[in-house]
Design an enzyme around this catalytic site. Structure first.
Site, PDB file in Angstrom:
ATOM      1  N   ASP B  93      -3.049 -13.306  59.098  1.00 40.32           N
ATOM      2  CA  ASP B  93      -4.298 -14.068  59.004  1.00 40.32           C
ATOM      3  C   ASP B  93      -4.807 -14.320  60.429  1.00 40.32           C
ATOM      4  O   ASP B  93      -4.182 -13.898  61.406  1.00 40.32           O
ATOM      5  CB  ASP B  93      -4.100 -15.351  58.202  1.00 40.32           C
ATOM      6  CG  ASP B  93      -3.143 -16.307  58.887  1.00 40.32           C
ATOM      7  OD1 ASP B  93      -2.686 -16.015  60.009  1.00 40.32           O
ATOM      8  OD2 ASP B  93      -2.850 -17.359  58.300  1.00 40.32           O
ATOM      9  N   GLY B  95      -5.489 -17.311  61.896  1.00 41.15           N
ATOM     10  CA  GLY B  95      -5.196 -18.609  62.481  1.00 41.15           C
ATOM     11  C   GLY B  95      -6.252 -19.643  62.138  1.00 41.15           C
ATOM     12  O   GLY B  95      -6.039 -20.842  62.323  1.00 41.15           O
ATOM     13  N   GLY B  96      -7.379 -19.184  61.633  1.00 41.78           N
ATOM     14  CA  GLY B  96      -8.482 -20.098  61.327  1.00 41.78           C
ATOM     15  C   GLY B  96      -8.080 -21.190  60.347  1.00 41.78           C
ATOM     16  O   GLY B  96      -8.267 -22.386  60.612  1.00 41.78           O
ATOM     17  N   GLN B 189     -17.515 -16.445  53.490  1.00 43.27           N
ATOM     18  CA  GLN B 189     -17.477 -17.893  53.309  1.00 43.27           C
ATOM     19  C   GLN B 189     -18.741 -18.315  52.536  1.00 43.27           C
ATOM     20  O   GLN B 189     -19.391 -17.479  51.931  1.00 43.27           O
ATOM     21  CB  GLN B 189     -17.400 -18.580  54.684  1.00 43.27           C
ATOM     22  CG  GLN B 189     -16.054 -18.414  55.378  1.00 43.27           C
ATOM     23  CD  GLN B 189     -14.951 -19.285  54.779  1.00 43.27           C
ATOM     24  OE1 GLN B 189     -15.194 -20.101  53.868  1.00 43.27           O
ATOM     25  NE2 GLN B 189     -13.731 -19.099  55.267  1.00 43.27           N
ATOM     26  N   ASP B 266      -2.464 -14.265  48.213  1.00 42.00           N
ATOM     27  CA  ASP B 266      -1.304 -14.779  48.942  1.00 42.00           C
ATOM     28  C   ASP B 266      -1.257 -16.271  48.737  1.00 42.00           C
ATOM     29  O   ASP B 266      -2.289 -16.908  48.478  1.00 42.00           O
ATOM     30  CB  ASP B 266      -1.416 -14.519  50.448  1.00 42.00           C
ATOM     31  CG  ASP B 266      -2.246 -15.599  51.129  1.00 42.00           C
ATOM     32  OD1 ASP B 266      -3.485 -15.560  50.978  1.00 42.00           O
ATOM     33  OD2 ASP B 266      -1.669 -16.502  51.764  1.00 42.00           O
ATOM     34  N   CYS B 304      12.629 -13.434  32.645  1.00 40.24           N
ATOM     35  CA  CYS B 304      12.534 -12.934  34.020  1.00 40.24           C
ATOM     36  C   CYS B 304      13.649 -11.923  34.293  1.00 40.24           C
ATOM     37  O   CYS B 304      14.758 -12.057  33.792  1.00 40.24           O
ATOM     38  CB  CYS B 304      12.629 -14.105  34.995  1.00 40.24           C
ATOM     39  SG  CYS B 304      12.475 -13.599  36.723  1.00 40.24           S
ATOM     40  N   CYS B 306      14.613 -11.158  37.536  1.00 45.90           N
ATOM     41  CA  CYS B 306      14.976 -11.277  38.953  1.00 45.90           C
ATOM     42  C   CYS B 306      16.480 -11.466  39.135  1.00 45.90           C
ATOM     43  O   CYS B 306      17.204 -11.791  38.201  1.00 45.90           O
ATOM     44  CB  CYS B 306      14.211 -12.433  39.615  1.00 45.90           C
ATOM     45  SG  CYS B 306      14.921 -14.061  39.347  1.00 45.90           S
ATOM     46  N   CYS B 309      17.730 -14.919  37.940  1.00 43.31           N
ATOM     47  CA  CYS B 309      17.839 -15.098  36.485  1.00 43.31           C
ATOM     48  C   CYS B 309      18.927 -14.219  35.880  1.00 43.31           C
ATOM     49  O   CYS B 309      19.494 -14.555  34.838  1.00 43.31           O
ATOM     50  CB  CYS B 309      16.490 -14.847  35.831  1.00 43.31           C
ATOM     51  SG  CYS B 309      15.337 -16.205  36.163  1.00 43.31           S
ATOM     52  N   HIS B 335      13.175 -16.144  42.585  1.00 45.56           N
ATOM     53  CA  HIS B 335      12.624 -16.212  41.227  1.00 45.56           C
ATOM     54  C   HIS B 335      11.103 -16.403  41.228  1.00 45.56           C
ATOM     55  O   HIS B 335      10.378 -15.685  40.535  1.00 45.56           O
ATOM     56  CB  HIS B 335      13.276 -17.335  40.425  1.00 45.56           C
ATOM     57  CG  HIS B 335      12.552 -17.586  39.142  1.00 45.56           C
ATOM     58  ND1 HIS B 335      12.642 -16.732  38.060  1.00 45.56           N
ATOM     59  CD2 HIS B 335      11.652 -18.535  38.791  1.00 45.56           C
ATOM     60  CE1 HIS B 335      11.845 -17.156  37.096  1.00 45.56           C
ATOM     61  NE2 HIS B 335      11.239 -18.256  37.509  1.00 45.56           N
TER      62      HIS B 335
END
Lengths: 371, 371
Positions: B93, B95-96, B189, B266, B304, B306, B309, B335
């Site tokens: 990203d 940093g904003g 924006q 994200d 799940c 994973c 699990c 998980h």
């Protein structure tokens, strides 16, 4: 099935032994360093990682599991192996060491020890019988007798009484032990007093345990005294049973212990050091917080074959640690444990080749030269 | 090579897209959830674990890496991939968002933003140029333009000025961007104002970035407003570029975002929740500290697949968490990340089968029924 120790070879110049220990959860070679999984986990690590770094057996703490989550929860889960997803051998200690080191306001009577929980100050009472009953429920492969573990130093008279108490407690624990698949170890005490160590060893061996520990070390004594404590006891331990030196994890102490006939070691040192940014290397310990590692793009120890050293640099681990990222402690835990386990692998090789004293000399020379 | 987005299929009833993104560090399918590795690590996890749970790309934070360890250290290490041992794609990203959310005493001028470090109060000054220069050195696959990210709500006039500033800053960043292997994204924006979102999208697209983000969400607005912010922008984004909705990680928000044409998401939510004992399940979120899980020997989520699990029970994870064992957060991080990445896998399947609205209905019905 109880455990079975096989003595494979005795080293020619020392009391060192190469052996293997058969358990219901697999066989491993000795000498072996045993990672400590205090609360049913080796801090930050999963079982697959412990296997990868060569752990033949792990230790878990009865005192801690008694308080959290409680032995009944572990029993209902199907025992400690299933609870924590580790299918290798597990040794549980008796809780004695924690009661004497962690808990407050101790009162030792013949019946047992009353003390206050280190978590919430709750009054608790631990007896030899209760320790064994908890361990029976945890269903570890190896249980330890509940012993009194005095600090260093105490008077000869105090230690003499304490040794007698530990013998009585060992017998009481043996009498209530009730888990066919679990082995039970006796613990030799006696402090730095040669005759008391001998007496404790002989009397404990008379009770015919499945293995023997040397306790009362790492309680404040100097190294030479610790080595003597081992020397005073091992001559009286049977050759066909495994020997475990409790709470010892310094690399040089492990070498000295092996030379004096010890097969198994445990210590929180490698994982505790890791969480405090310290790493073992062949050239001594380093602290990864040190500014000199800021742009050091080499591995923690160029002679190490662990996951951490194969994949990460000092600069990266330093960054994680100075940023309070838990991954730093995880990566160093892997490294430090592998360091000690690889050390025991090399000690096994040195025993096979009858070159243990030469190995010690070379190891110490390099280790003390420092980074 | 710059990234290349391939539009593979459009869903028939929605604006959802199935695609793939080619990068210099591998190709992954979209929609995709991107784990956040703030300080050059996804907290508690190693790259092998991220791969195993299906992460196609990860995010790292320019602001944080600028402060620790500094972009020069990362550059000397050979870039962020090598520094952190992750050979898959990385997005950084600008940093904003951190400057506007974490830092104190902000002063926004045309040149950039002056503020105090959240670590030590040191005075810092971040500009569009510096943000890009730092990202060039970090050598991520995708860099983000430095934008102003106002809170919610601000006045129309404030937002209008802010949108202009972000456009100017985007151009200034583009002008200094100097890394042939790194792609650069523009950020739309405009807050909750339809005409400003449209204007911001059109003007940003005019600058011809390698991909487009929608920013200014997850800053205090309600969910319906967030969905509108997306709807106001996506119609003006080119079909042949990838679209990234920043900071969104709630499962239902991901579904709603995909329906509105978003490809990448994200959020710190899955790992942050994990460290606070919370787990996503198909039947809503659960808190593993809850006493009712003390003897619950089933997995966190029976649906799940994973590592956590497959191998551990709620009772064990609860024990780790209540005992402050870091392994608890690690297991739940695995998980929760897998939960969101599996969700995007299922969304990709639903797009292929033109059944996205049906999938949404079923998912939400179950998710809101709670455990």
């Amino acid at each position: 099935m109880k455990i079975k120790y096989n003595l494979l070879k005795k080293e020619k110049d020392t009391m060192a032994r190469l052996g293997s220990l058969e358990t219901n959860h697999g066989t491993f070679e000795t000498p072996m360093f045993m990672p400590v999984g205090t609360l049913a986990n080796v801090k930050t690590l999963v079982p697959e990682e412990l296997k990868e770094l060569g752990s033949g057996i792990i230790l878990s703490n009865t005192y801690h599991l008694w308080l959290r989550p409680g032995e009944d929860v572990v029993e209902k889960a199907g025992g400690l192996h299933k609870f924590m997803n580790w299918d290798g051998p597990i040794l549980t200690d008796s809780g004695g060491f924690q009661v004497f080191s962690l808990a407050k306001a101790k009162d030792i009577i013949e019946e047992g020890v009353s003390f206050k929980s280190h978590l919430d100050g709750r009054k608790l009472f631990l007896t030899p019988e209760l320790s064994i009953q908890i361990q029976n429920k945890l269903d570890s492969d190896i249980a330890m007798s509940f012993d009194e573990c005095p600090p260093f130093p105490v008077t000869y008279d105090y230690m003499k009484n304490s040794v007698e108490r530990t013998l009585i407690w060992a017998k009481r624990g043996q009498d209530v032990h009730n888990n066919e698949k679990q082995s039970l170890f006796g613990i030799v005490q006696g402090g730095e007093f040669e005759d008391l160590r001998k007496y404790s060893a002989l009397k404990t061996v008379e009770m015919n345990f499945d293995g023997y520990s040397i306790g009362g070390t790492s309680v404040g004594e100097d190294k030479e005294t610790m080595y003597k404590m081992v020397e005073y006891a091992t001559p009286y331990l049977p050759e066909d049973k495994v020997r475990y030196l409790m709470g010892v994890g310094d690399p040089i102490d492990i070498i000295e212990g092996v030379i004096r006939g010890i097969d198994i070691f445990d210590c929180v040192l490698p994982t505790r050091l890791a969480r405090h940014a310290n790493a073992f290397t062949r050239k001594g310990r380093i602290n990864l917080k040190n500014l000199k590692f800021k742009e050091d793009f080499t591995s923690v120890d160029p002679e190490c074959d662990c996951y951490t050293c194969k994949n990460y640099t000092k600069a990266y681990i330093r960054h994680l640690i100075t940023s309070n990222e838990m991954l730093g402690g995880r990566l160093l835990s892997i490294h430090n444990l592998r360091f000690l386990i690889k050390l025991t692998e090399e000690l096994r090789e040195a025993i096979k080749e009858d070159k243990l004293l030469e190995y010690r000399e070379k190891f110490i020379e390099k280790y003390e030269q420092k980074n």
